[in-house]
Every structure is written in C-alpha cells, then in structure tokens.
Write an enzyme that holds these catalytic residues in place. Structure first.
Site, PDB file in Angstrom:
ATOM      1  N   ASP A  33     -23.387  15.739  -1.304  1.00 48.97           N
ATOM      2  CA  ASP A  33     -22.485  16.061  -2.418  1.00 48.97           C
ATOM      3  C   ASP A  33     -21.163  16.580  -1.845  1.00 48.97           C
ATOM      4  O   ASP A  33     -21.146  17.351  -0.887  1.00 48.97           O
ATOM      5  CB  ASP A  33     -23.130  17.128  -3.320  1.00 48.97           C
ATOM      6  CG  ASP A  33     -22.435  17.233  -4.667  1.00 48.97           C
ATOM      7  OD1 ASP A  33     -23.048  16.866  -5.677  1.00 48.97           O
ATOM      8  OD2 ASP A  33     -21.259  17.676  -4.696  1.00 48.97           O
ATOM      9  N   ILE A  34     -20.067  16.163  -2.477  1.00 47.05           N
ATOM     10  CA  ILE A  34     -18.739  16.537  -1.976  1.00 47.05           C
ATOM     11  C   ILE A  34     -18.446  18.029  -2.203  1.00 47.05           C
ATOM     12  O   ILE A  34     -17.653  18.624  -1.473  1.00 47.05           O
ATOM     13  CB  ILE A  34     -17.666  15.616  -2.616  1.00 47.05           C
ATOM     14  CG1 ILE A  34     -16.437  15.512  -1.753  1.00 47.05           C
ATOM     15  CG2 ILE A  34     -17.337  16.017  -4.035  1.00 47.05           C
ATOM     16  CD1 ILE A  34     -15.522  14.351  -2.124  1.00 47.05           C
ATOM     17  N   ASN A  89     -29.104  16.248 -14.166  1.00 41.26           N
ATOM     18  CA  ASN A  89     -28.351  16.617 -15.361  1.00 41.26           C
ATOM     19  C   ASN A  89     -28.198  15.372 -16.234  1.00 41.26           C
ATOM     20  O   ASN A  89     -27.839  14.302 -15.721  1.00 41.26           O
ATOM     21  CB  ASN A  89     -26.973  17.154 -14.975  1.00 41.26           C
ATOM     22  CG  ASN A  89     -27.057  18.427 -14.159  1.00 41.26           C
ATOM     23  OD1 ASN A  89     -27.920  19.265 -14.398  1.00 41.26           O
ATOM     24  ND2 ASN A  89     -26.190  18.573 -13.172  1.00 41.26           N
ATOM     25  N   GLY A  95     -24.893  18.877 -18.909  1.00 37.17           N
ATOM     26  CA  GLY A  95     -23.877  19.162 -17.890  1.00 37.17           C
ATOM     27  C   GLY A  95     -23.599  18.001 -16.957  1.00 37.17           C
ATOM     28  O   GLY A  95     -23.064  18.193 -15.864  1.00 37.17           O
ATOM     29  N   GLN A  96     -23.938  16.779 -17.376  1.00 33.25           N
ATOM     30  CA  GLN A  96     -23.704  15.623 -16.510  1.00 33.25           C
ATOM     31  C   GLN A  96     -22.205  15.307 -16.456  1.00 33.25           C
ATOM     32  O   GLN A  96     -21.542  15.227 -17.489  1.00 33.25           O
ATOM     33  CB  GLN A  96     -24.476  14.401 -17.044  1.00 33.25           C
ATOM     34  CG  GLN A  96     -24.382  13.199 -16.111  1.00 33.25           C
ATOM     35  CD  GLN A  96     -25.308  12.055 -16.542  1.00 33.25           C
ATOM     36  OE1 GLN A  96     -26.015  12.155 -17.555  1.00 33.25           O
ATOM     37  NE2 GLN A  96     -25.297  10.988 -15.765  1.00 33.25           N
ATOM     38  N   HIS A 102     -28.267  10.232 -11.105  1.00 34.51           N
ATOM     39  CA  HIS A 102     -28.371  10.819  -9.762  1.00 34.51           C
ATOM     40  C   HIS A 102     -29.260  12.044  -9.813  1.00 34.51           C
ATOM     41  O   HIS A 102     -29.271  12.782 -10.798  1.00 34.51           O
ATOM     42  CB  HIS A 102     -26.998  11.182  -9.190  1.00 34.51           C
ATOM     43  CG  HIS A 102     -26.174  12.066 -10.082  1.00 34.51           C
ATOM     44  ND1 HIS A 102     -25.439  11.573 -11.139  1.00 34.51           N
ATOM     45  CD2 HIS A 102     -25.973  13.406 -10.081  1.00 34.51           C
ATOM     46  CE1 HIS A 102     -24.823  12.579 -11.746  1.00 34.51           C
ATOM     47  NE2 HIS A 102     -25.134  13.699 -11.127  1.00 34.51           N
ATOM     48  N   HIS A 104     -29.873  15.583  -7.875  1.00 30.13           N
ATOM     49  CA  HIS A 104     -29.425  16.570  -6.892  1.00 30.13           C
ATOM     50  C   HIS A 104     -30.652  17.077  -6.142  1.00 30.13           C
ATOM     51  O   HIS A 104     -31.677  17.389  -6.769  1.00 30.13           O
ATOM     52  CB  HIS A 104     -28.797  17.784  -7.579  1.00 30.13           C
ATOM     53  CG  HIS A 104     -27.566  17.491  -8.379  1.00 30.13           C
ATOM     54  ND1 HIS A 104     -26.303  17.788  -7.929  1.00 30.13           N
ATOM     55  CD2 HIS A 104     -27.399  16.938  -9.610  1.00 30.13           C
ATOM     56  CE1 HIS A 104     -25.413  17.439  -8.853  1.00 30.13           C
ATOM     57  NE2 HIS A 104     -26.054  16.921  -9.879  1.00 30.13           N
TER      58      HIS A 104
HETATM   59  P1  5GP Z   1     -23.415  16.027 -12.297  1.00 22.07           P
HETATM   60  O1  5GP Z   1     -22.687  17.216 -12.871  1.00 22.07           O
HETATM   61  O2  5GP Z   1     -22.944  14.734 -12.920  1.00 22.07           O
HETATM   62  O3  5GP Z   1     -24.892  16.194 -12.285  1.00 22.07           O
HETATM   63  O4  5GP Z   1     -23.030  16.012 -10.767  1.00 22.07           O
HETATM   64  C1  5GP Z   1     -22.095  15.180 -10.189  1.00 22.07           C
HETATM   65  C2  5GP Z   1     -22.001  15.589  -8.736  1.00 22.07           C
HETATM   66  O5  5GP Z   1     -21.304  14.573  -8.044  1.00 22.07           O
HETATM   67  C3  5GP Z   1     -21.234  16.903  -8.510  1.00 22.07           C
HETATM   68  O6  5GP Z   1     -22.073  17.819  -7.832  1.00 22.07           O
HETATM   69  C4  5GP Z   1     -20.037  16.479  -7.667  1.00 22.07           C
HETATM   70  O7  5GP Z   1     -19.695  17.425  -6.677  1.00 22.07           O
HETATM   71  C5  5GP Z   1     -20.498  15.166  -7.059  1.00 22.07           C
HETATM   72  N1  5GP Z   1     -19.419  14.229  -6.802  1.00 22.07           N
HETATM   73  C6  5GP Z   1     -18.452  13.830  -7.678  1.00 22.07           C
HETATM   74  N2  5GP Z   1     -17.640  12.934  -7.101  1.00 22.07           N
HETATM   75  C7  5GP Z   1     -18.100  12.740  -5.844  1.00 22.07           C
HETATM   76  C8  5GP Z   1     -17.653  11.919  -4.763  1.00 22.07           C
HETATM   77  O8  5GP Z   1     -16.680  11.168  -4.834  1.00 22.07           O
HETATM   78  N3  5GP Z   1     -18.377  11.994  -3.609  1.00 22.07           N
HETATM   79  C9  5GP Z   1     -19.478  12.801  -3.486  1.00 22.07           C
HETATM   80  N4  5GP Z   1     -20.098  12.775  -2.311  1.00 22.07           N
HETATM   81  N5  5GP Z   1     -19.908  13.587  -4.485  1.00 22.07           N
HETATM   82  C10 5GP Z   1     -19.234  13.556  -5.652  1.00 22.07           C
END
Ligand code: 5GP
Ligand code: ZN
Length: 115
Positions: A33-34, A89, A95-96, A102, A104
């Site tokens: 994750d970034i 999420n 909170g998606q 995906h 985590h």
């Molecule tokens: P969500 O809130 O949708 O469950 O999580 C999305 C996750 O994707 C976040 O933790 C965010 O840091 C990660 N993320 C978003 N854009 C990128 C990206 O371009 N590269 C990577 N490696 N992670 C990303």
C-alpha cells in the site's frame, strides 16, 4: 479479462502505474500500500476488475478463497510472525476509496499509525 480504463488498480495490473509487487499469478496481484497503516501493509487484488465485494458472483468463490489463502503465506514471506489483520472495505459506508476489490493485509510490531 475485464478492465476499467479509469480504475487505478486496473492500471497497476496493466503496469501503467508502478507498484511494489510482492506476488502475482494468473488471477491475483499483491503489492505494498502506498500509504501503509502498519509496518507491513499489502493489498491483494484480483487481476480482473470487480468493483466491490458486493459485486462478487458465485463463480468468484474460488478467487475469493485464493485471496484469503494468500494472506498468511505473504505475511510469513514478509517476516510477519505475530499475527496480522485482514480488511475489505466495501462501499461508501464501508469506507472504500478505490472501487476495485482489494483486501488489506496488515502486520508487524505495534504501535501502528492507524487501526
Ligand atoms: P480502500 O479505502 O479503498 O479500502 O483502500 C484503498 C487503499 O489503496 C488505500 O490504503 C490507499 O493508500 C491505497 N492506494 C491508493 N492508490 C494507490 C496507488 O496508486 N498505489 C498503491 N500502492 N496503493 C494505493
Ligand atoms: Zn479495476
């Protein structure tokens, strides 16, 4: 295999956006994750574009099992030996933020920056 041209994770699958990959096969990709919440924070995603867990169909059962089964294997490979957290999420109230399914997977010594 379906892809959404506007989806950031489809772009990661296609290699258009770089990522720090930790695993890939014909069905899945996993990368760091970034913005990690924990010392180790990876995302496991299907290569095909499925927007959310709510969009999963009966034919995706094996795929989901594969995602879940990969988590402990990856944590072991990444040196996480004291437990980890798995989170999916789903939708606005879940909170998606990225609408490509995906999971985590977070681990490593506490305290974590979040969660
Ligand atoms: P969500 O809130 O949708 O469950 O999580 C999305 C996750 O994707 C976040 O933790 C965010 O840091 C990660 N993320 C978003 N854009 C990128 C990206 O371009 N590269 C990577 N490696 N992670 C990303
Ligand atoms: Zn996508």
């Amino acid at each position: 295999m379906s892809a959404d041209p506007d989806c950031i994770f489809c772009k990661i699958v296609a290699g258009v956006i770089p990522s720090r990959k930790v695993f890939e096969d014909d069905q899945l990709l996993a990368f760091h994750d970034i913005h990690p919440w924990a010392p180790v924070h990876v995302l496991i995603i299907p290569r095909q574009h499925i927007a959310t867990l709510s969009d999963v169909q009966p034919q995706h059962q094996a795929l989901l099992g594969h995602m879940l089964g990969l988590a402990p294997r990856l944590m072991k490979e990444l040196g996480v030996h004291n437990g980890f957290r798995t989170v999916i999420n789903t939708g606005p109230d879940g909170g998606q933020e990225v609408y490509h399914l995906h999971m985590h997977v977070m681990g490593g010594p506490r305290p974590w920056s979040k969660g």
